[in-house]
Design a protein around this motif. Structure first.
Motif, mmCIF file in Angstrom:
data_model
loop_
_atom_site.group_PDB
_atom_site.id
_atom_site.type_symbol
_atom_site.label_atom_id
_atom_site.label_comp_id
_atom_site.label_asym_id
_atom_site.label_seq_id
_atom_site.Cartn_x
_atom_site.Cartn_y
_atom_site.Cartn_z
ATOM 1 N N MET A 148 0.829 -1.202 0.000
ATOM 2 C CA MET A 148 0.000 0.000 0.000
ATOM 3 C C MET A 148 0.866 1.256 0.000
ATOM 4 S SD MET A 148 -2.746 1.811 0.115
ATOM 5 C CE MET A 148 -3.978 0.508 0.162
ATOM 6 N N ASP A 149 1.962 1.231 0.724
ATOM 7 C CA ASP A 149 2.784 2.429 0.859
ATOM 8 C C ASP A 149 3.594 2.746 -0.397
ATOM 9 O OD1 ASP A 149 1.769 2.940 3.354
ATOM 10 O OD2 ASP A 149 3.341 1.839 4.411
ATOM 11 N N THR A 150 3.580 1.857 -1.400
ATOM 12 C CA THR A 150 4.131 2.229 -2.705
ATOM 13 C C THR A 150 3.241 3.273 -3.385
ATOM 14 O OG1 THR A 150 2.951 0.468 -3.891
ATOM 15 C CG2 THR A 150 5.146 -0.056 -3.013
ATOM 16 N N MET A 151 2.015 3.437 -2.883
ATOM 17 C CA MET A 151 1.066 4.378 -3.488
ATOM 18 C C MET A 151 0.877 5.646 -2.662
ATOM 19 S SD MET A 151 -1.834 1.727 -4.895
ATOM 20 C CE MET A 151 -1.812 0.607 -3.480
ATOM 21 N N ILE A 152 1.718 5.825 -1.646
ATOM 22 C CA ILE A 152 1.638 7.015 -0.811
ATOM 23 C C ILE A 152 1.899 8.268 -1.668
ATOM 24 C CG2 ILE A 152 4.079 7.113 -0.171
ATOM 25 C CD1 ILE A 152 3.157 7.621 2.748
ATOM 26 N N ILE A 153 1.369 9.407 -1.260
ATOM 27 C CA ILE A 153 1.631 10.647 -1.998
ATOM 28 C C ILE A 153 3.144 10.850 -2.110
ATOM 29 C CG2 ILE A 153 1.426 13.176 -1.898
ATOM 30 C CD1 ILE A 153 -1.324 12.806 -0.646
ATOM 31 N N GLU A 154 3.635 10.943 -3.340
ATOM 32 C CA GLU A 154 5.082 10.975 -3.576
ATOM 33 C C GLU A 154 5.768 12.150 -2.886
ATOM 34 O OE1 GLU A 154 5.528 11.166 -7.762
ATOM 35 O OE2 GLU A 154 4.931 9.073 -8.113
ATOM 36 N N ASN A 155 5.095 13.271 -2.865
ATOM 37 C CA ASN A 155 5.680 14.461 -2.249
ATOM 38 C C ASN A 155 4.989 14.804 -0.931
ATOM 39 O OD1 ASN A 155 3.371 15.082 -3.748
ATOM 40 N ND2 ASN A 155 4.078 17.140 -4.283
ATOM 41 N N SER A 156 4.786 13.771 -0.128
ATOM 42 C CA SER A 156 4.154 13.966 1.186
ATOM 43 C C SER A 156 4.935 14.953 2.049
ATOM 44 C CB SER A 156 4.053 12.623 1.922
ATOM 45 O OG SER A 156 3.164 11.753 1.282
ATOM 46 N N ARG A 157 6.248 14.948 1.922
ATOM 47 C CA ARG A 157 7.046 15.860 2.742
ATOM 48 C C ARG A 157 6.730 17.316 2.418
ATOM 49 N NH1 ARG A 157 13.178 13.268 3.205
ATOM 50 N NH2 ARG A 157 12.563 11.357 4.323
ATOM 51 N N GLU A 158 6.502 17.604 1.139
ATOM 52 C CA GLU A 158 6.137 18.967 0.763
ATOM 53 C C GLU A 158 4.788 19.347 1.356
ATOM 54 O OE1 GLU A 158 6.760 20.117 -3.423
ATOM 55 O OE2 GLU A 158 7.716 18.150 -3.671
ATOM 56 N N LEU A 159 3.849 18.424 1.293
ATOM 57 C CA LEU A 159 2.529 18.668 1.881
ATOM 58 C C LEU A 159 2.647 18.947 3.368
ATOM 59 C CD1 LEU A 159 -0.600 18.565 1.980
ATOM 60 C CD2 LEU A 159 -0.386 16.072 2.206
ATOM 61 N N LEU A 160 3.360 18.105 4.082
ATOM 62 C CA LEU A 160 3.473 18.259 5.533
ATOM 63 C C LEU A 160 4.275 19.498 5.909
ATOM 64 C CD1 LEU A 160 3.959 14.502 6.448
ATOM 65 C CD2 LEU A 160 1.939 15.908 6.888
ATOM 66 N N ALA A 161 5.233 19.883 5.073
ATOM 67 C CA ALA A 161 6.004 21.100 5.340
ATOM 68 C C ALA A 161 5.108 22.329 5.297
ATOM 69 C CB ALA A 161 7.144 21.228 4.336
ATOM 70 N N ILE A 162 4.167 22.335 4.361
ATOM 71 C CA ILE A 162 3.226 23.452 4.287
ATOM 72 C C ILE A 162 2.295 23.434 5.489
ATOM 73 C CG2 ILE A 162 1.254 24.384 3.012
ATOM 74 C CD1 ILE A 162 2.653 23.453 0.434
ATOM 75 N N SER B 49 2.574 22.180 8.376
ATOM 76 C CA SER B 49 3.214 22.437 9.676
ATOM 77 C C SER B 49 3.368 23.915 9.986
ATOM 78 C CB SER B 49 4.577 21.751 9.725
ATOM 79 O OG SER B 49 5.476 22.333 8.790
ATOM 80 N N LYS B 50 3.276 24.761 8.965
ATOM 81 C CA LYS B 50 3.424 26.209 9.169
ATOM 82 C C LYS B 50 2.131 26.877 9.624
ATOM 83 C CE LYS B 50 4.891 27.130 4.991
ATOM 84 N NZ LYS B 50 5.408 27.918 3.840
ATOM 85 N N TYR B 51 1.034 26.134 9.579
ATOM 86 C CA TYR B 51 -0.272 26.748 9.829
ATOM 87 C C TYR B 51 -0.996 26.015 10.954
ATOM 88 C CZ TYR B 51 0.702 29.036 5.424
ATOM 89 O OH TYR B 51 1.296 29.782 4.420
ATOM 90 N N PRO B 52 -0.920 26.544 12.167
ATOM 91 C CA PRO B 52 -1.533 25.858 13.305
ATOM 92 C C PRO B 52 -3.047 25.789 13.240
ATOM 93 C CG PRO B 52 -0.720 28.035 13.935
ATOM 94 C CD PRO B 52 -0.199 27.759 12.569
ATOM 95 N N GLN B 53 -3.673 26.519 12.308
ATOM 96 C CA GLN B 53 -5.123 26.423 12.202
ATOM 97 C C GLN B 53 -5.576 25.115 11.556
ATOM 98 O OE1 GLN B 53 -3.246 28.637 10.392
ATOM 99 N NE2 GLN B 53 -4.317 29.314 8.533
ATOM 100 N N VAL B 54 -4.637 24.368 10.956
ATOM 101 C CA VAL B 54 -4.986 23.044 10.433
ATOM 102 C C VAL B 54 -5.176 22.097 11.618
ATOM 103 C CG1 VAL B 54 -4.256 21.074 9.046
ATOM 104 C CG2 VAL B 54 -3.734 23.413 8.279
ATOM 105 N N LYS B 55 -6.379 21.591 11.770
ATOM 106 C CA LYS B 55 -6.710 20.740 12.911
ATOM 107 C C LYS B 55 -6.852 19.270 12.550
ATOM 108 C CE LYS B 55 -6.899 24.388 15.501
ATOM 109 N NZ LYS B 55 -5.756 24.693 16.404
ATOM 110 N N VAL B 56 -7.202 18.990 11.276
ATOM 111 C CA VAL B 56 -7.422 17.594 10.904
ATOM 112 C C VAL B 56 -7.236 17.431 9.400
ATOM 113 C CG1 VAL B 56 -9.927 17.960 10.668
ATOM 114 C CG2 VAL B 56 -9.036 15.639 11.074
ATOM 115 N N MET B 57 -6.665 16.280 9.017
ATOM 116 C CA MET B 57 -6.527 15.906 7.615
ATOM 117 C C MET B 57 -7.152 14.529 7.443
ATOM 118 S SD MET B 57 -2.607 17.225 6.975
ATOM 119 C CE MET B 57 -2.673 17.044 5.190
ATOM 120 N N ILE B 58 -7.988 14.379 6.402
ATOM 121 C CA ILE B 58 -8.683 13.110 6.196
ATOM 122 C C ILE B 58 -8.316 12.535 4.832
ATOM 123 C CG2 ILE B 58 -10.559 13.853 7.701
ATOM 124 C CD1 ILE B 58 -12.335 14.167 5.223
#
Length: 267
Positions: A167-181, A183-192
């Motif tokens: 399953m993890d071969t199909m993970i978002i390839e640029n997940s680190r870029e997503l999480l880097a963004i 992480s800068k915004y504390p108003q993000v409370k949940v990701m689904i």
């Protein structure tokens, strides 16, 4: 969950895999029957939802007939619905058919002091996910321009590992870029997310990550190779509060999938 009328109440349904004809089956099960069963159970158990979110793989082999039947069923609910594309979907076709005032593919929705941001992680003709530069810019713009809104971010593909190597071969390839963004915004409370056909509930330092079961068959957790189980189909209930709190639970149908035909060749 508290069932508090003061919160925003969301029903998440994911990975419907609706087929061309209502009687068609996938891995031995009628996916449309179980989509309807999940929707009916959820609506019977709770009198009101502010929003339904379909987090991808609405169709198995996308065609107008599949999306039209989904639209017809959702219109009967009289509840607004946002639809995200998954790797099995045809996003352009989705946008053409799922395009009414109530049922659509809107990428940003504001409810009270929350904004719900939907991202397209689909790579055409590929099972895995990636967020384009435009999607990441859209996300950051939404967060930058609305600092006083709590944020829920929805995306089909997962961005945290599931401990299932296939399953993890199909993970978002640029997940680190997503999480880097994010992480800068504390108003993000949940990701689904959808895609994983199983439950995920992870709390990070600032937000919560929720993965949903499928409304049809489930993937066996923590497996090396593709594997499905007869675990009952399900859906996720999410409640968003004015102070940024998030409450959520997974609810399943009462019986396992006894008619499931296990395949080692994917689906």
């Amino acid at each position: 969950m508290t069932n508090n009328a003061a919160c925003i109440s969301i029903l998440q349904l994911s990975d419907l895999h609706i087929l061309r004809a209502p009687e068609d089956k996938l891995l031995g099960i009628n996916t449309e029957h179980y989509f309807h069963a999940c929707l009916e159970q959820a609506l019977a158990g709770k009198q009101h939802f502010d929003l339904i979110m379909l987090t991808g793989d609405l169709a198995q082999n996308p065609c107008p007939e599949s999306y039209q039947r989904i639209l017809t069923r959702l219109e009967a609910c009289e509840t607004p619905c946002i639809c995200l594309p998954g790797n099995h979907d045809d996003y352009e076709l989705m946008q053409q058919i799922l395009n009414t005032d109530r049922i659509n593919c809107r990428k940003q929705v504001k409810l009270d002091n929350w904004q719900l941001i939907s991202l397209n992680s689909r790579i055409p003709e590929e099972p895995g996910g990636r967020l384009s530069k435009e999607e990441l810019e859209f996300l950051e713009n939404c967060l930058t321009e609305n600092p006083d809104y709590h944020a829920l971010i929805a995306v089909h593909h997962h961005f945290l590992e599931t401990k299932s190597p296939w399953m993890d071969t199909m993970i978002i390839e640029n997940s680190r870029e997503l999480l880097a963004i994010v992480s800068k915004y504390p108003q993000v409370k949940v990701m689904i997310t959808g895609h994983i056909h199983q439950v995920m509930d992870v709390k990070t330092a600032t937000f919560r990550v929720l993965g949903s079961p499928s409304t049809c068959f489930q993937f066996s957790p923590e497996t090396t190779e593709f594997s499905v189980s007869d675990t009952a189909p399900g859906y996720r209930l999410i409640e968003l509060y004015a102070d940024g709190r998030v409450e959520s639970e997974v609810v399943r149908l009462p019986r396992p999938l006894t008619e499931l035909q296990v395949s080692t060749h994917g689906y």
